[in-house]
Design a protein around this motif. Sequence first.
Motif, PDB file in Angstrom:
ATOM      1  N   PRO A   3      -4.357   9.828   9.459  1.00  0.00           N
ATOM      2  CA  PRO A   3      -4.996  10.821   8.594  1.00  0.00           C
ATOM      3  C   PRO A   3      -4.368  10.853   7.205  1.00  0.00           C
ATOM      4  N   GLU A   4      -5.209  10.905   6.192  1.00  0.00           N
ATOM      5  CA  GLU A   4      -4.752  10.806   4.805  1.00  0.00           C
ATOM      6  C   GLU A   4      -3.976  12.046   4.365  1.00  0.00           C
ATOM      7  N   ASN A   5      -3.024  11.816   3.474  1.00  0.00           N
ATOM      8  CA  ASN A   5      -2.245  12.915   2.890  1.00  0.00           C
ATOM      9  C   ASN A   5      -1.572  13.783   3.949  1.00  0.00           C
ATOM     10  N   THR A   6      -1.040  13.137   4.976  1.00  0.00           N
ATOM     11  CA  THR A   6      -0.330  13.864   6.031  1.00  0.00           C
ATOM     12  C   THR A   6       1.027  13.217   6.271  1.00  0.00           C
ATOM     13  N   LEU A   7       1.943  13.978   6.821  1.00  0.00           N
ATOM     14  CA  LEU A   7       3.263  13.433   7.137  1.00  0.00           C
ATOM     15  C   LEU A   7       3.198  12.279   8.142  1.00  0.00           C
ATOM     16  N   PRO A   8       2.362  12.351   9.200  1.00  0.00           N
ATOM     17  CA  PRO A   8       2.274  11.196  10.095  1.00  0.00           C
ATOM     18  C   PRO A   8       1.759   9.939   9.389  1.00  0.00           C
ATOM     19  N   GLY A   9       0.883  10.115   8.405  1.00  0.00           N
ATOM     20  CA  GLY A   9       0.397   8.968   7.649  1.00  0.00           C
ATOM     21  C   GLY A   9       1.505   8.305   6.848  1.00  0.00           C
ATOM     22  N   PHE A  10       2.304   9.109   6.165  1.00  0.00           N
ATOM     23  CA  PHE A  10       3.396   8.555   5.373  1.00  0.00           C
ATOM     24  C   PHE A  10       4.464   7.926   6.261  1.00  0.00           C
ATOM     25  N   LEU A  11       4.741   8.583   7.381  1.00  0.00           N
ATOM     26  CA  LEU A  11       5.735   8.044   8.308  1.00  0.00           C
ATOM     27  C   LEU A  11       5.306   6.667   8.815  1.00  0.00           C
ATOM     28  N   HIS A  12       4.029   6.515   9.152  1.00  0.00           N
ATOM     29  CA  HIS A  12       3.533   5.226   9.637  1.00  0.00           C
ATOM     30  C   HIS A  12       3.642   4.166   8.554  1.00  0.00           C
ATOM     31  N   ALA A  13       3.299   4.526   7.320  1.00  0.00           N
ATOM     32  CA  ALA A  13       3.395   3.567   6.213  1.00  0.00           C
ATOM     33  C   ALA A  13       4.838   3.109   6.021  1.00  0.00           C
ATOM     34  N   LEU A  14       5.784   4.045   6.073  1.00  0.00           N
ATOM     35  CA  LEU A  14       7.187   3.690   5.902  1.00  0.00           C
ATOM     36  C   LEU A  14       7.669   2.775   7.015  1.00  0.00           C
ATOM     37  N   GLU A  15       7.193   3.017   8.225  1.00  0.00           N
ATOM     38  CA  GLU A  15       7.600   2.186   9.351  1.00  0.00           C
ATOM     39  C   GLU A  15       6.995   0.793   9.268  1.00  0.00           C
ATOM     40  N   LEU A  16       5.814   0.656   8.624  1.00  0.00           N
ATOM     41  CA  LEU A  16       5.224  -0.660   8.404  1.00  0.00           C
ATOM     42  C   LEU A  16       5.995  -1.423   7.326  1.00  0.00           C
ATOM     43  N   GLY A  17       6.409  -0.700   6.283  1.00  0.00           N
ATOM     44  CA  GLY A  17       7.103  -1.307   5.158  1.00  0.00           C
ATOM     45  C   GLY A  17       6.241  -1.310   3.914  1.00  0.00           C
ATOM     46  N   VAL A  18       6.501  -0.394   3.007  1.00  0.00           N
ATOM     47  CA  VAL A  18       5.758  -0.287   1.749  1.00  0.00           C
ATOM     48  C   VAL A  18       6.751  -0.059   0.610  1.00  0.00           C
ATOM     49  N   ASP A  19       6.306  -0.375  -0.612  1.00  0.00           N
ATOM     50  CA  ASP A  19       7.135  -0.115  -1.788  1.00  0.00           C
ATOM     51  C   ASP A  19       7.030   1.326  -2.254  1.00  0.00           C
ATOM     52  N   VAL A  20       5.834   1.898  -2.095  1.00  0.00           N
ATOM     53  CA  VAL A  20       5.535   3.226  -2.621  1.00  0.00           C
ATOM     54  C   VAL A  20       4.549   3.900  -1.681  1.00  0.00           C
ATOM     55  N   VAL A  21       4.661   5.204  -1.496  1.00  0.00           N
ATOM     56  CA  VAL A  21       3.601   5.963  -0.852  1.00  0.00           C
ATOM     57  C   VAL A  21       2.880   6.773  -1.922  1.00  0.00           C
ATOM     58  N   GLU A  22       1.558   6.813  -1.805  1.00  0.00           N
ATOM     59  CA  GLU A  22       0.733   7.514  -2.794  1.00  0.00           C
ATOM     60  C   GLU A  22       0.111   8.730  -2.138  1.00  0.00           C
ATOM     61  N   LEU A  23       0.038   9.815  -2.909  1.00  0.00           N
ATOM     62  CA  LEU A  23      -0.530  11.051  -2.385  1.00  0.00           C
ATOM     63  C   LEU A  23      -1.197  11.823  -3.510  1.00  0.00           C
ATOM     64  N   ASP A  24      -1.992  12.811  -3.121  1.00  0.00           N
ATOM     65  CA  ASP A  24      -2.749  13.616  -4.077  1.00  0.00           C
ATOM     66  C   ASP A  24      -2.346  15.072  -3.899  1.00  0.00           C
ATOM     67  N   VAL A  25      -2.226  15.787  -5.008  1.00  0.00           N
ATOM     68  CA  VAL A  25      -1.766  17.166  -4.910  1.00  0.00           C
ATOM     69  C   VAL A  25      -2.644  18.127  -5.699  1.00  0.00           C
ATOM     70  N   GLY A  26      -2.656  19.355  -5.193  1.00  0.00           N
ATOM     71  CA  GLY A  26      -3.285  20.479  -5.878  1.00  0.00           C
ATOM     72  C   GLY A  26      -2.335  21.656  -5.859  1.00  0.00           C
ATOM     73  N   LEU A  27      -2.753  22.750  -6.461  1.00  0.00           N
ATOM     74  CA  LEU A  27      -1.910  23.934  -6.571  1.00  0.00           C
ATOM     75  C   LEU A  27      -2.636  25.121  -5.967  1.00  0.00           C
ATOM     76  N   THR A  28      -1.984  25.802  -5.023  1.00  0.00           N
ATOM     77  CA  THR A  28      -2.608  26.946  -4.371  1.00  0.00           C
ATOM     78  C   THR A  28      -2.622  28.160  -5.295  1.00  0.00           C
ATOM     79  N   ALA A  29      -3.343  29.172  -4.880  1.00  0.00           N
ATOM     80  CA  ALA A  29      -3.442  30.397  -5.676  1.00  0.00           C
ATOM     81  C   ALA A  29      -2.091  31.082  -5.836  1.00  0.00           C
ATOM     82  N   ASP A  30      -1.186  30.863  -4.880  1.00  0.00           N
ATOM     83  CA  ASP A  30       0.144  31.451  -4.992  1.00  0.00           C
ATOM     84  C   ASP A  30       1.183  30.460  -5.502  1.00  0.00           C
ATOM     85  N   GLY A  31       0.706  29.378  -6.140  1.00  0.00           N
ATOM     86  CA  GLY A  31       1.590  28.504  -6.895  1.00  0.00           C
ATOM     87  C   GLY A  31       2.367  27.471  -6.124  1.00  0.00           C
TER      88      GLY A  31
END
Length: 287
Positions: A3-31
């Motif tokens: 699943p995209e933009n999730t901790l299990p996704g990043f963990l799997h990518a790191l275990e495969l071997g990557v140079d960089v992990v990419e993600l997208d961010v927003g800001l909630t109403a409470d900052g």
Amino acid sequence: MRPENTLPGFLHALELGVDVVELDVGLTADGVVVLNHDQVLSPINLADTGPARSGDGMYPYVGKAIRDLTLDQVKTLDAGVRRPTTDDDPFVLTQLPLDRTPLPTLAEVCALMSCAPGVGLAVELKTDPGWPEPDVAFFTAAVAEVLGAFDLIGRSRLLAFDWRVLVEARRYAPDAARVALIEAKTLGLGTRWLAGQHPDDPARAALDIGATVLSPEHHLTTPELVIAAHSLALPVVVWTVNEPADMSRFVTYGVDAIVTDYPDRLRAVLQGHGLPLPHPLTAPILR
């Protein structure tokens, strides 16, 4: 693959071997800086599980903007199962569903990345030309604050289609790389995406706005564009390339990096070209 933009996704990518992990961010109403691909919560990758509190008039949350919801509300969402609206979604066939996976905060991702030495963090800030200037500045500063709290600014790059973010990134995170994203719609006549820069020469425009990297969509990435960027000492990061034949073609173009949803495929292509591969990180290091 996960699943995209999730901790299990990043963990799997790191275990495969990557140079960089990419993600997208927003800001909630409470900052709070949280992860999600779009500013508006999509039913394709998110599902409501229940209101954050009884009688919450904002519920259901899917379909609403992150900026209108608090962290407590966002944290109720299930980001672990993809639910496409058509039958030809390619990720359904390859993505492992992980029920009840929440959207993480940027701080939670940084905590994981602190255990992943040598791997970079590419943070795309999701704004658009309709955002007021103060909001763009506040959002960029909030992202920089989180990265700085984990001492990750030097390993990070900030990405944006809205190039005003790059201007603010130079002020709030000067040691982070600044990645100028481009696609066809942001290069149109009268574009408001480029912070006043002219779209005819994207590489020169990116350099003039203070970018340190040019990142074009794959349809725009030609040998000529790569040469033009390199002549200005701008690395080229092409996105998003999922077919091995295309990956190989861009390697021959001389791009500096390839963004993909399938790092396993890209590793095989790079190996075939005799290029070095990033080392997989084992679970004990990450946990």
